[in-house]
Scaffold this active site. Structure first.
Site, mmCIF file in Angstrom:
data_model
loop_
_atom_site.group_PDB
_atom_site.id
_atom_site.type_symbol
_atom_site.label_atom_id
_atom_site.label_comp_id
_atom_site.label_asym_id
_atom_site.label_seq_id
_atom_site.Cartn_x
_atom_site.Cartn_y
_atom_site.Cartn_z
ATOM 1 N N SER A 38 -120.876 39.003 -111.728
ATOM 2 C CA SER A 38 -121.988 38.509 -112.540
ATOM 3 C C SER A 38 -121.463 37.939 -113.864
ATOM 4 O O SER A 38 -120.628 37.054 -113.859
ATOM 5 C CB SER A 38 -123.009 39.628 -112.744
ATOM 6 N N ASP A 186 -126.490 37.998 -106.636
ATOM 7 C CA ASP A 186 -125.679 38.666 -107.657
ATOM 8 C C ASP A 186 -124.759 39.735 -107.060
ATOM 9 O O ASP A 186 -125.193 40.608 -106.311
ATOM 10 C CB ASP A 186 -126.631 39.309 -108.668
#
Length: 298
Positions: A38, A186
């Site tokens: 991320s 993600d």
């Protein structure tokens, strides 16, 4: 001294990484291999592209995060359009603006694909929800029939940053079978802190010293999740899901190689940070990294 590095996810809390990198630069450490999830994948990619901590601060400080909220055009009233896009597109925003920004920043240093980087020097974590598996990019692209060296670094980072329901998932097509597409989101959904990535599983040791940078307190000081209603329970569920595996792994093997940066008063999605808050995060990153290096056994 050459080392390997791992950067955790954490949204805007990643400003603390700038302070940590300042210290590592001052002490003469150089990252040979690096991984991130991320927001940590953005830092990791920028390091391998050759950006210094000062240059990264300038890039992030000048960034207009609101520009990443690239909604699809619709003639429907805004609230209705958002719900429709969320239902059918699986995200409020496309994520194209984020990828375009990443592409511009990386291209400025001559980086477009993983082939422009030294082999195995950058690994990025994402989550394939369709296949129910964690992805290590670019390595795992081979299983989809995709040539890793030709894959866009900006696209990989976007995948790792595609917060579920906020950004639309990224589709990748499996060219080895019947052409089915996978929805990728993600990386923090499955591994927010891939400290395990650089360990040789056969001999249970590092190839070279590894330092991980984590945006939480030490394990014994992590606060409990307060649950009052369904929304707070969902938040606790997501946080537990994204960290429980990594925390177990850290507590068992690697705590001595981790810089724990205890960011508690800033949330990952607090996009409107003040200049004072940014400076406080940077100072915190510096202080914790300096303290870590005084006791790090390598």
């Amino acid at each position: 001294m050459k080392i390997d590095g791992v950067f955790a996810g954490g949204g805007v809390k990643a400003f603390a990484f700038i302070g940590a990198l300042q210290v590592m630069e001052e002490k003469g450490y150089e990252f040979e291999r690096i991984a991130g999830t991320s927001a940590g994948s953005i830092i990791a990619a920028f390091i391998k592209a050759g950006y210094s901590s000062a240059e990264m601060f300038s890039l992030l400080d000048d960034l207009d995060v609101e520009s990443f909220k690239d909604e699809r055009m619709s003639f429907l009233p805004v609230p209705i359009a958002k719900w429709i896009h969320l239902y059918f597109r699986l995200g409020l925003y496309r994520g194209d603006a984020l990828e375009a920004w990443l592409r511009r920043v990386l291209q400025a240093r001559g980086i477009q694909t993983f082939g422009d980087l030294p082999k195995d020097s950058l690994r990025i974590i994402a989550s394939d929800l369709s296949k129910g598996r964690l992805l290590v990019l670019p390595d795992d692209l081979k299983s989809y029939g995709i040539i890793p060296e030709k894959f866009s670094v900006a696209r990989a980072v976007r995948m790792s940053c595609s917060i579920p329901y906020f950004f639309e998932p990224v589709k990748i097509y499996d060219r080895t079978g019947d052409g089915e597409s996978s929805y990728v989101v993600d990386g923090s959904v499955l591994s927010n802190f891939p400290m395990w990535l650089f360990m040789d599983g056969k001999v249970k040791k590092w190839k070279r010293p590894v330092v991980g940078f984590q945006l939480t307190p030490e394990l014994s000081e992590i606060p409990t999740n307060s649950i009052f209603n369904a929304i707070s329970m969902f938040r606790a569920l997501f946080e537990t899901m994204s960290s429980a595996h990594d925390l177990r792994y850290i507590s068992k093997d690697h705590a001595g190689n981790i810089v724990f940066i205890p960011v508690l008063d800033v949330k990952a999605a607090d996009f409107e940070l003040t200049e004072m808050q940014k400076e406080q995060l940077i100072v915190l990153g510096r202080e914790e990294t300096l303290q870590f290096l005084t006791t790090w056994g390598r």
